[in-house]
Design an enzyme around this catalytic site. Structure first.
Site, PDB file in Angstrom:
ATOM      1  N   CYS A   1       0.844  -1.199   0.000  1.00  0.00           N
ATOM      2  CA  CYS A   1       0.000   0.000   0.000  1.00  0.00           C
ATOM      3  C   CYS A   1       0.869   1.236   0.000  1.00  0.00           C
ATOM      4  O   CYS A   1       2.096   1.172   0.039  1.00  0.00           O
ATOM      5  CB  CYS A   1      -0.924   0.008   1.213  1.00  0.00           C
ATOM      6  SG  CYS A   1      -0.038   0.074   2.791  1.00  0.00           S
TER       7      CYS A   1
ATOM      8  N   CYS B   1       3.314   1.681   2.877  1.00  0.00           N
ATOM      9  CA  CYS B   1       4.585   0.964   2.733  1.00  0.00           C
ATOM     10  C   CYS B   1       5.619   1.856   2.044  1.00  0.00           C
ATOM     11  O   CYS B   1       6.800   1.854   2.400  1.00  0.00           O
ATOM     12  CB  CYS B   1       4.390  -0.313   1.928  1.00  0.00           C
ATOM     13  SG  CYS B   1       3.250  -1.503   2.661  1.00  0.00           S
TER      14      CYS B   1
ATOM     15  N   ASP C   1       5.453  22.372 -35.470  1.00  0.00           N
ATOM     16  CA  ASP C   1       6.589  22.803 -36.277  1.00  0.00           C
ATOM     17  C   ASP C   1       6.382  22.230 -37.677  1.00  0.00           C
ATOM     18  O   ASP C   1       5.592  21.295 -37.864  1.00  0.00           O
ATOM     19  CB  ASP C   1       7.882  22.275 -35.657  1.00  0.00           C
ATOM     20  CG  ASP C   1       9.111  22.720 -36.423  1.00  0.00           C
ATOM     21  OD1 ASP C   1       9.158  23.879 -36.844  1.00  0.00           O
ATOM     22  OD2 ASP C   1      10.010  21.873 -36.631  1.00  0.00           O
TER      23      ASP C   1
END
Length: 779
Positions: A75, A78, A485
């Protein structure tokens, strides 16, 4: 995840390559619990570090950045624990853990500390650091899957047995079952729940204890408290039926919600593998070992990390090329989908190059190694993917920040619910408190953003679009203007011959043959276009010319056998008259007696440029063409592809000014360039694309890199980004709505513990399942 992981073997530095069987790898044969005495010395091996560590001199000091996998995480809490274990240690500049991908990005000073020392510090907290190629190996994945399935099986089998013993209490009236039979069923349920608590629930207890030892409240803490309280209260009722807890037992609820939690976590793990795993599979496609040719012509098996430039390797059919190299055998069919996004294989002949990470689809071939490791294009791609997979998007950081205080509130709410219900009905107090503890776990909230963004990043990577920043999805989804471009973006990086005009008596093929003979030695785009067209015609023998010379700004010149000159270039250089009013590029062919021919060229448009611009307009996005070319050339391209607005003759400074002006008007701008000379304007845009496989990946300023050069990939990425943000919002809305509905129900006593476990598992699965929809291709 089970913490019974393998002991990392000590491997001293080697000067001579040694054969490395694929099954051995890092994990060895011993499988034991992680302890502080485990050796991580192999992480200090300079050869091994080449795979997961980059070194640089910053401010006069040596700095390193390593990307490692963290085993044992379940989780977001942790991730906080691992970060806290490393922060503040000597030599650690920064430690950042991504909870969804379990990757640690570690910036450290190699003059002050070693990786083995830092890995031991993390090992003290119960986690394990490994390079991702080893952590994600097939054998390691199978081991983790077997452990998870075995725990799930034990919980499921025991749940069925306990439910069988609990069923009579649900279908009979009070007092209908004799007291001694009721007590016998309780004892049988208690015995069967022992493996559920002490084996199947092991990962919850290990994670909770690890967090509590470091003064943190993790997502497994309320779950572990709920399991323990339920088991202890039910045990008290079993041992002392006449006591305060003797009225009821909850062994059936205990077994059910442990089974549902384990089942949900297993499915969540598999689903997470499909989200982050899409990136993992691309990043780990190189083989662990390869066949290197000895001086006597035989082959030995060596670790891929032992290859150096100049080695000769043999690549079998179906294997990935371990390095960039030159093909030494007749020919090979190669899958380069990772690099180009194209699914069709290509043919490479002897002497042509092959790239690391592409697959050999034919028979065995030999390759001379030219570049290895991070010097290959594949190495640059992996670096970009690692950067994306370790980044925490803004919404994910916010969710993780909320999750910590929320867990403390969960514990307080459970304590309050238990106290309140104890005054009303002490037999219900325990069930209500446990239901509140379990149902309010914020796993879905923490997974909502990273699961969706990682799914999209993996889906785009399979199409040949690399994501440098996950946060860019949020920026791109809000874009309402795209600025292109011209050269190398909407147009190809080569010229196309449109028309050949010759003087009377000179044929088109003759003019092309002579011009091709002149242009062959030049690298100028115009010369290459003419030489390419001349080779394609190839009907007239080329004249024998000598003394080739390129005159800067003028053209090419050579001599006939009789010493007279022949030229290809500008009108003045060749003695020709330039066409009036024509702004297209024109070159001329002439000799000492006068003009021979003229060649009109144009920039080749990308085949899908017009389709992409039209698709952007359909999405409500305005388009601009921002070019440094003269107005007529820019306008011609804009008209051909259908761009809304044209800005021509723009210097790099003016390009920045024009982009800033668009942003000042309130537009969210995406810039699309070729990645070669657009660095400043790409960095200035709200989000940006580098188009074309010639872009220098390591220095690219863009958020997205389109390797195949298809303009439509910009459109597909925009659609993917919008779908990603919709999914993130849906996930966050679901996580909030789930808690808004479930918490009151649990507090009111309408949600038993087993249903709370089912709801918690289902909420996480729904979030990840929703994110998995993003892995489907979007055209």
């Amino acid at each position: 995840m089970n913490q019974a992981v393998a002991t990392l073997p000590v491997r001293p530095p080697r000067t001579e390559p040694a054969p490395t069987p694929p099954a051995a790898g890092w994990l060895g044969e011993h499988r034991g619990p992680l302890t502080v005495t485990d050796s991580f010395a192999v992480l200090d091996d300079p050869v091994e570090q080449q795979v997961f560590t980059e070194f640089a001199d910053i401010g006069g000091r040596r700095a390193a950045q390593s990307v490692l996998m963290v085993q044992g995480m379940t989780c977001a809490a942790c991730a906080d624990t691992v970060e806290a274990a490393l922060q503040g240690l000597p030599g650690v500049d920064q430690a950042r853990v991504h909870a969804a991908t379990r990757r640690l990005t570690l910036r450290w000073d190699p003059t002050l500390t070693r990786l083995s020392v830092l890995a031991r510090a993390v090992g003290d907290t119960g986690y394990r650091l490994l390079p991702q190629q080893q952590a994600l190996s097939i054998s390691e994945r199978l081991r983790e899957t077997r452990q998870a399935l075995w725990r799930l099986f034990v919980a499921g089998f025991c749940m069925m047995q306990v439910m069988m013993y609990a069923w009579p209490a649900y279908v009979t009236a009070p007092g209908e079952i004799p007291a001694d039979i009721t007590q016998l069923l309780r004892w049988a349920s208690w015995v069967i729940c022992l493996p559920v608590v002490f084996f199947a629930s092991g990962p919850f207890f290990a994670s909770a204890w690890r967090d509590l030892r470091h003064g943190r409240v993790g997502m497994d803490t309320p779950v572990s408290i709920g399991i323990l309280v339920t088991f202890l209260a039910s045990s008290a009722a079993t041992f002392d039926p006449a006591g305060p807890w003797g009225a009821e037992v909850w062994f059936d609820s205990l077994a059910m919600f442990v089974f549902f939690l384990l089942g949900g976590r297993y499915l969540e793990h598999k689903a997470r593998d499909r989200t982050a795993g899409a990136l993992d599979s691309l990043m780990n496609r190189l083989p662990e070992v390869c066949e290197r040719q000895r001086a006597d012509g035989t082959y030995d098996t060596v670790s891929m990390r032992r290859l150096v430039a100049g080695d000769t390797v043999r690549v079998q059919a179906g294997q990935a090329f371990p390095a960039d190299g030159e093909l030494l055998d007749g020919g090979a069919t190669v899958d380069e989908a990772l690099l180009t996004g194209e699914s069709d294989p290509v043919t490479r002949e002897r002497g042509q190059g092959v790239v690391a990470g592409s697959f050999n689809l034919g028979g065995p071939v030999r390759v001379r190694v030219l570049r290895v490791g991070s010097d290959t294009r594949f190495g640059q791609i992996v670096k970009l993917m690692e950067q994306a997979s370790t980044e925490k998007p803004r919404l994910a950081v916010l969710a993780d920040r909320i999750a910590g205080p929320f867990l403390v509130l969960v514990l307080l709410a459970a304590a309050f619910a238990g106290f309140y219900w104890w005054q009303i009905d002490h037999t219900q107090a325990l069930a209500v408190a446990v239901a509140v503890l379990i149902v309010t776990c914020p796993c879905a909230l923490s997974l909502a953003t990273p699961a969706a963004m990682l799914s999209s990043a993996g889906a785009l990577a399979r199409r040949g679009v690399l994501v440098r920043r996950l946060q860019a999805f949020e920026s791109l989804a809000g874009v309402d203007a795209v600025v292109f471009d011209k050269t190398g973006t909407l147009t190809l990086d080569r010229m196309e011959l449109v028309e050949v005009v010759t003087r009377p008596g000179v044929g088109r093929e003759q003019a092309l043959a002579l011009a091709g003979a002149l242009a062959e030695g030049s690298l100028h785009p115009v010369s290459r276009a003419i030489a390419r067209e001349a080779r394609a015609a190839a009907g007239t023998p080329r004249p024998a010319l000598t003394g080739h010379a390129e005159v800067p700004g003028q053209g090419m010149q050579a001599q006939w056998p009789d010493g007279s000159w022949v030229r290809l270039g500008s009108a003045d250089f060749c003695g020709a008259t330039p066409p009036a009013g024509d702004t297209s590029p024109v070159v001329h062919l002439g000799h000492a007696q006068g003009w021979l021919a003229s060649f009109r060229l144009r920039e080749g448009l990308r085949a899908d440029a017009a389709e992409a611009v039209s698709a952007l307009r359909a999405l409500g996005v305005q388009t601009w063409l921002l070019s440094g070319d003269h107005e007529a050339a820019a306008a011609a391209v804009a008209q051909a592809v259908g761009v809304d607005h044209v800005i021509a003759g723009a210097s790099p400074e003016r390009k920045l000014e024009e982009l800033a002006a668009l942003q000042a008007r309130g537009l969210k701008v995406a810039m699309v360039g070729d990645g070669l000379n657009d660095g400043p304007v790409l960095a200035r845009a709200d989000t940006s694309f580098a188009l074309g496989h010639a872009a220098p990946l390591a220095q690219a300023q863009s958020d997205f890199i389109v390797q195949g050069g298809q303009v439509m990939d910009v459109v597909r990425t925009l659609r993917q980004a919008r779908a990603t943000l919709r999914t993130v919002r849906q996930n966050l809305a679901w996580a909030v709505a789930y808690n808004a509905v479930s918490v009151p129900l649990a507090l009111a006593g309408f949600m038993p513990p087993w249903l709370a476990g089912l709801g918690m598992a289902a909420s996480s699965l729904l979030v990840i399942g929703n994110a998995l929809r993003l892995t489907r291709a979007r055209d």
